[in-house]
Design an enzyme around this catalytic site. Structure first.
Site, PDB file in Angstrom:
ATOM      1  N   HIS A  88       0.869  -1.180   0.105  1.00 33.73           N
ATOM      2  CA  HIS A  88      -0.048  -0.219   0.029  1.00 33.73           C
ATOM      3  C   HIS A  88       0.923   1.267   0.047  1.00 33.73           C
ATOM      4  CE1 HIS A  88       1.012  -0.456   4.115  1.00 33.73           C
ATOM      5  NE2 HIS A  88       0.347   0.781   4.638  1.00 33.73           N
TER       6      HIS A  88
ATOM      7  N   ASP B 178      -0.137  -3.762   6.040  1.00 27.44           N
ATOM      8  CA  ASP B 178      -0.743  -3.456   7.342  1.00 27.44           C
ATOM      9  C   ASP B 178      -2.216  -3.623   7.165  1.00 27.44           C
ATOM     10  OD1 ASP B 178       1.609  -1.975   7.490  1.00 27.44           O
ATOM     11  OD2 ASP B 178       0.927  -0.180   7.839  1.00 27.44           O
TER      12      ASP B 178
ATOM     13  N   HIS C 155       6.211  -4.815  12.341  1.00 30.38           N
ATOM     14  CA  HIS C 155       5.581  -3.439  12.087  1.00 30.38           C
ATOM     15  C   HIS C 155       5.482  -2.960  13.356  1.00 30.38           C
ATOM     16  CE1 HIS C 155       2.789  -0.516  10.657  1.00 30.38           C
ATOM     17  NE2 HIS C 155       3.553  -0.483   9.312  1.00 30.38           N
TER      18      HIS C 155
ATOM     19  N   HIS D 223       1.653   3.991   1.788  1.00 30.86           N
ATOM     20  CA  HIS D 223       1.929   4.623   2.928  1.00 30.86           C
ATOM     21  C   HIS D 223       3.546   4.702   2.958  1.00 30.86           C
ATOM     22  CE1 HIS D 223      -1.733   4.072   5.516  1.00 30.86           C
ATOM     23  NE2 HIS D 223      -1.789   5.558   4.863  1.00 30.86           N
TER      24      HIS D 223
ATOM     25  N   ASP E 209       6.065   4.174   4.711  1.00 34.22           N
ATOM     26  CA  ASP E 209       6.802   3.320   5.288  1.00 34.22           C
ATOM     27  C   ASP E 209       6.948   2.099   4.755  1.00 34.22           C
ATOM     28  OD1 ASP E 209       4.212   3.283   6.396  1.00 34.22           O
ATOM     29  OD2 ASP E 209       4.547   1.935   8.085  1.00 34.22           O
ATOM     30  N   HIS E 210       6.155   1.921   3.628  1.00 32.52           N
ATOM     31  CA  HIS E 210       6.297   0.836   2.591  1.00 32.52           C
ATOM     32  C   HIS E 210       6.846   0.898   1.157  1.00 32.52           C
ATOM     33  CE1 HIS E 210       3.886  -1.428   5.490  1.00 32.52           C
ATOM     34  NE2 HIS E 210       3.712  -0.464   6.070  1.00 32.52           N
TER      35      HIS E 210
ATOM     36  N   HIS F 173      -7.133  -1.278   5.523  1.00 30.93           N
ATOM     37  CA  HIS F 173      -6.343  -0.213   6.075  1.00 30.93           C
ATOM     38  C   HIS F 173      -6.950   0.963   5.715  1.00 30.93           C
ATOM     39  CE1 HIS F 173      -2.624   0.848   8.021  1.00 30.93           C
ATOM     40  NE2 HIS F 173      -1.965   1.248   6.942  1.00 30.93           N
TER      41      HIS F 173
HETATM   42 ZN   LIG Z   1       2.862   0.747   7.696  1.00 36.42          ZN
HETATM   43 ZN   LIG Z   2       0.190   1.652   6.497  1.00 36.52          ZN
END
Ligand SMILES: [Zn+2]
Ligand SMILES: [Zn+2]
Length: 304
Positions: A63, A213, A271, A65, A67-68, A143
């Site tokens: 996805h 997530d 995570h 975000h 952090d990914h 999510h």
């Molecule tokens: Zn994340």
């Molecule tokens: Zn996320």
């Protein structure tokens, strides 16, 4: 058995810390390398891992975000500097196509390799990748933005030849593939040797599910039945259940509920929220529900 391993490059969550890198893992199956998510710093972690990362043929993004996926353009650029010529395929929610195209057009004008983009429908469980030895399916997650996990399944391998029996009947090697595929053997004297005497059953196919997530999904286990190894996000402990619900994340205990209901072989946690000084708290909460649970850490390698 051929290697089927997961290399953890990052298992932290959104807030950068000195303890963890954001999400990224390499799945190694029968000599092939696939990257799952690409948080900031992934290329540094690839160097540290000593994996032959130029062999990565595809990246699967869950996805959009940061952090990914913040590490993606940096890694693509570096692959260019390293003289990559082999195509790299990026599987991700459709929204990434435009963003990535603009970044590549601006920062990576002279790439000598093709970046192929495949939009993944995050609402469906379906095969998005297939080769001779495995399939990868999307797993719908819930999510705050479109998000899916990925499920790697080995294809069934052929039966093993019993060399002692094959030697006894002096069966030529040229016949081995037929026998592995189920053929019987007839000796020069006309004696029929049934396949069951010539072979041992193939290894059970292994599978790895990456679910990050997501909020707790009480029916997720139905899509993960019998998976060998499940990575399920465990951002919080039970002390922060309201936070998990508010931000569409899961607690370690909830991850363990999914693992138990699905009957997986082992559960990997990750995570982690930066608020947990000691992640053993999360581990202990999960183990109360599902015993075969392990914490992940950067540079850990797990056999699926
Ligand atoms: Zn994340
Ligand atoms: Zn996320």
């Amino acid at each position: 058995m051929e290697p089927f391993r997961v290399h953890i490059l990052g298992c932290g969550s959104a807030l950068p810390t000195l303890k963890h890198f954001p999400s990224a893992q390499v799945v190694e199956v029968r000599g092939k390398l696939f990257l799952l998510d690409c948080g900031e710093g992934t290329q540094i972690q690839l160097r540290r891992s000593r994996l032959r990362f130029t062999k990565i043929s595809a990246v699967f993004v869950t996805h959009l975000h940061g952090d990914h996926c913040f590490g993606l353009i940096g890694m693509l650029s570096t692959f260019g500097l390293l003289g990559r010529t082999a195509k790299l395929t990026v599987y991700a929610p459709a929204e990434l196509a435009d963003i990535l195209q603009r970044q590549i057009a601006f920062f990576c004008r002279d790439l000598d390799y093709e970046v192929e983009f495949i939009a993944v429908d995050t609402t469906k469980q379906q095969v998005v990748y297939e080769d001779r030895s495995l399939t990868v399916e999307s797993i719908p997650l819930e999510h705050r933005v479109h998000c899916c996990g990925y499920l790697f399944r080995e294809k069934p391998s052929m039966a093993h030849i019993r060399r002692d029996v094959a030697d006894f009947y002096e069966i030529p090697i040229s016949q081995f593939n037929n026998i592995k595929a189920g053929a019987d053997w007839t000796t020069p004297d006309g004696e029929l040797v049934p396949n069951s005497r010539l072979t041992e059953p193939a290894d059970a196919p292994r599978s790895y599910a990456y679910c990050s997530d997501t909020r707790y999904m009480p029916t997720l286990h139905e899509r993960l039945k019998g998976v060998s190894t499940l990575y399920h996000e465990s951002t919080y402990g039970e002390d922060n259940l309201p936070m998990a619900e508010k931000y569409f994340h899961s607690t370690a205990r909830q991850a363990a509920l999914v693992a138990r209901e699905a009957g997986v072989g082992q559960l990997l946690l990750g995570h982690y929220s930066s608020r947990y000084e000691r992640e053993e708290v999360l581990l202990n909460e999960a183990k109360e529900v599902f015993e075969n649970t392990r914490l992940t850490n950067e540079m850990d390698v797990f056999d699926v």
